[in-house]
Design a protein around this motif. Sequence first.
Motif, mmCIF file in Angstrom:
data_model
loop_
_atom_site.group_PDB
_atom_site.id
_atom_site.type_symbol
_atom_site.label_atom_id
_atom_site.label_comp_id
_atom_site.label_asym_id
_atom_site.label_seq_id
_atom_site.Cartn_x
_atom_site.Cartn_y
_atom_site.Cartn_z
ATOM 1 N N MET A 287 -2.801 -0.501 6.205
ATOM 2 C CA MET A 287 -3.079 -0.053 7.572
ATOM 3 C C MET A 287 -2.284 1.201 7.947
ATOM 4 O O MET A 287 -2.788 2.077 8.649
ATOM 5 C CB MET A 287 -2.755 -1.178 8.576
ATOM 6 C CG MET A 287 -3.861 -2.171 8.781
ATOM 7 S SD MET A 287 -5.467 -1.400 9.144
ATOM 8 C CE MET A 287 -5.135 -0.646 10.754
ATOM 9 N N SER A 288 -1.029 1.289 7.477
ATOM 10 C CA SER A 288 -0.233 2.448 7.876
ATOM 11 C C SER A 288 -0.802 3.720 7.249
ATOM 12 O O SER A 288 -0.749 4.792 7.854
ATOM 13 C CB SER A 288 1.250 2.236 7.540
ATOM 14 O OG SER A 288 1.507 2.531 6.197
ATOM 15 N N VAL A 289 -1.383 3.607 6.056
ATOM 16 C CA VAL A 289 -2.015 4.775 5.425
ATOM 17 C C VAL A 289 -3.315 5.136 6.154
ATOM 18 O O VAL A 289 -3.581 6.307 6.450
ATOM 19 C CB VAL A 289 -2.275 4.502 3.925
ATOM 20 C CG1 VAL A 289 -3.145 5.588 3.320
ATOM 21 C CG2 VAL A 289 -0.957 4.408 3.174
ATOM 22 N N VAL A 290 -4.109 4.113 6.471
ATOM 23 C CA VAL A 290 -5.373 4.341 7.192
ATOM 24 C C VAL A 290 -5.109 5.064 8.509
ATOM 25 O O VAL A 290 -5.770 6.053 8.843
ATOM 26 C CB VAL A 290 -6.087 2.992 7.462
ATOM 27 C CG1 VAL A 290 -7.248 3.174 8.445
ATOM 28 C CG2 VAL A 290 -6.598 2.395 6.152
ATOM 29 N N ARG B 87 -2.431 6.851 9.463
ATOM 30 C CA ARG B 87 -1.859 8.205 9.359
ATOM 31 C C ARG B 87 -2.875 9.211 8.867
ATOM 32 O O ARG B 87 -2.746 10.409 9.129
ATOM 33 C CB ARG B 87 -0.625 8.186 8.466
ATOM 34 C CG ARG B 87 0.615 7.757 9.261
ATOM 35 C CD ARG B 87 1.586 7.001 8.418
ATOM 36 N NE ARG B 87 2.157 7.837 7.380
ATOM 37 C CZ ARG B 87 2.625 7.369 6.222
ATOM 38 N NH1 ARG B 87 2.544 6.080 5.946
ATOM 39 N NH2 ARG B 87 3.138 8.177 5.347
ATOM 40 N N LEU B 88 -3.900 8.766 8.156
ATOM 41 C CA LEU B 88 -4.926 9.703 7.673
ATOM 42 C C LEU B 88 -6.153 9.732 8.582
ATOM 43 O O LEU B 88 -7.131 10.422 8.273
ATOM 44 C CB LEU B 88 -5.346 9.323 6.240
ATOM 45 C CG LEU B 88 -4.278 9.502 5.153
ATOM 46 C CD1 LEU B 88 -4.786 8.997 3.816
ATOM 47 C CD2 LEU B 88 -3.861 10.975 5.039
ATOM 48 N N ASN B 89 -6.100 8.979 9.706
ATOM 49 C CA ASN B 89 -7.267 8.868 10.597
ATOM 50 C C ASN B 89 -8.523 8.564 9.806
ATOM 51 O O ASN B 89 -9.563 9.222 9.964
ATOM 52 C CB ASN B 89 -7.471 10.176 11.381
ATOM 53 C CG ASN B 89 -6.424 10.326 12.454
ATOM 54 O OD1 ASN B 89 -6.176 9.396 13.222
ATOM 55 N ND2 ASN B 89 -5.805 11.497 12.497
ATOM 56 N N PHE B 90 -8.409 7.555 8.956
ATOM 57 C CA PHE B 90 -9.464 7.273 7.985
ATOM 58 C C PHE B 90 -10.420 6.240 8.582
ATOM 59 O O PHE B 90 -10.030 5.116 8.874
ATOM 60 C CB PHE B 90 -8.811 6.704 6.723
ATOM 61 C CG PHE B 90 -9.277 7.335 5.453
ATOM 62 C CD1 PHE B 90 -10.600 7.726 5.287
ATOM 63 C CD2 PHE B 90 -8.395 7.521 4.400
ATOM 64 C CE1 PHE B 90 -11.016 8.304 4.096
ATOM 65 C CE2 PHE B 90 -8.803 8.084 3.207
ATOM 66 C CZ PHE B 90 -10.126 8.488 3.062
ATOM 67 N N ALA B 91 -11.687 6.610 8.798
ATOM 68 C CA ALA B 91 -12.664 5.631 9.282
ATOM 69 C C ALA B 91 -13.471 5.117 8.095
ATOM 70 O O ALA B 91 -14.051 5.903 7.342
ATOM 71 C CB ALA B 91 -13.583 6.263 10.319
#
Lengths: 276, 276
Positions: free
Chosen positions: A239-242, A244-248
């Motif tokens: 989740m922290s990677v998702v 920080r990358l604004n990954f949808a």
Amino acid sequence: MLSIGIDGGGSTLRVGIFNENLECLHLHEIPETANPSSIGFAETEKRLRFSVLQTLDEAGVDFSSVRHVGAGMAGVAQNLDWLRNVLVSVLPQAEITVAPDYEIALIGAHGKRYGILVLSGTGSAACGINASGELAHSGGWGYLLGDEGSGYWLGLEMLKAVARAADGREKKTKLFVETLANLKISDPDELITWLYAPERNNRQIAKMASLVLSAASHGDSVANKIIESGADHLYQLYMSVVKRLNFADPPVMFAGGLLSSETPLRRLLMQKIGLN
Amino acid sequence: MLSIGIDGGGSTLRVGIFNENLECLHLHEIPETANPSSIGFAETEKRLRFSVLQTLDEAGVDFSSVRHVGAGMAGVAQNLDWLRNVLVSVLPQAEITVAPDYEIALIGAHGKRYGILVLSGTGSAACGINASGELAHSGGWGYLLGDEGSGYWLGLEMLKAVARAADGREKKTKLFVETLANLKISDPDELITWLYAPERNNRQIAKMASLVLSAASHGDSVANKIIESGADHLYQLYMSVVKRLNFADPPVMFAGGLLSSETPLRRLLMQKIGLN
């Protein structure tokens, strides 16, 4: 014109020689870590040098014909220059590319520089590369600081549960009995002698994760609690990677011994991510 | 007729020479651990031998005049025979009494073999002796397996919080800034280089607990969470001893650097036990 690829994980060091079509001509694999956080920079340099030279020797390849070296290694994210310098000194004529182990694992798993990777082997980490090419990673802080949900962490949590059960602070389930049997000790106090023996290494502790996974599959409540907590930690890394990358809706792959096959840890993590 | 008393804790080794009235004639104190879980049995034996011989030498006492040796040491609860044999080989003519460190700490704190002791120094443990003379202890499993609520544990939890904050999984409070300043590093990634340096030892990590305690006193939310969790772990150790000894309203004493002075950890633990 040949290339060398190096993959240094928490438990295995692989050195491969590749031709121009990226076909592997020779693979040298040793079941040892090359992570400087575990064994120090001097020892890592020694293992790395020795493995590269031995691989060339085994393949009958002269070092002057190697033009490219690509190396991804655990524990070097903060010391990429150090890794580059070591490789330059071994193969001064080659073009050197260095990266943390999680970056090469992501590209390997997705087949391109895009997506999310959650890794749980001896250590644990998550990383991602979004459409803009931005890279973020989480975890991978080594066995003392983090690596939650990794093999080492699961193995140690199991030993901690045994210690608490000996103190009367935890239930004595089948996992308790099986751990003592596996370590061939009769008294939980001997855990201390076993764990702090000078010859003990993280890999041996990480290997004990299989006991927790198997006990969890058979419904052991203490093992299930450990696996649940491990999956939760890995989900936090993801989740922290998702975020920080604004990954949808990113594509997700798994790597490492504990997630690359069907395990209760993988099942739980997939549930949390919403992959099933 | 003289006696020697030995107190080996997680961070300090003390050897004292006493006369027949148990007055201390000479005290030798070195700021080093003699815990075989940390430094191994061979090194512990070396330090112990050397310290005893040096103490005798400093005091101008001939070893033949020593009739009694009492030694309490960390990390030897499972290896009391080993400790006895080491001491017999140094002082073969003396009567030797050996015990885990928590047992001598309990007797020292209460002035008799009765009551409960909760200890938090470099490591942590609780122990108790009830009216029937039964002894029980909890914790004391060393830095990898337990020692929750100890100085080492608080220091490491602080570093873990910094790592999580760097990953975006924890708030960056004042504790984050102060930890980096204290370690003289600018990038949290350098934590790895600092922590896994070959010269790093548990005592240095345990010393960092003072940062968490001070930040908690100033209301830092992350520090408070760590202290709260540490106090809770120590309370669990206390409770497991109380239960196993069927102890009703036992006298409680504290020991170790983190509980023997006025700290937020001590305050919280006293609240939980109902001592204020």
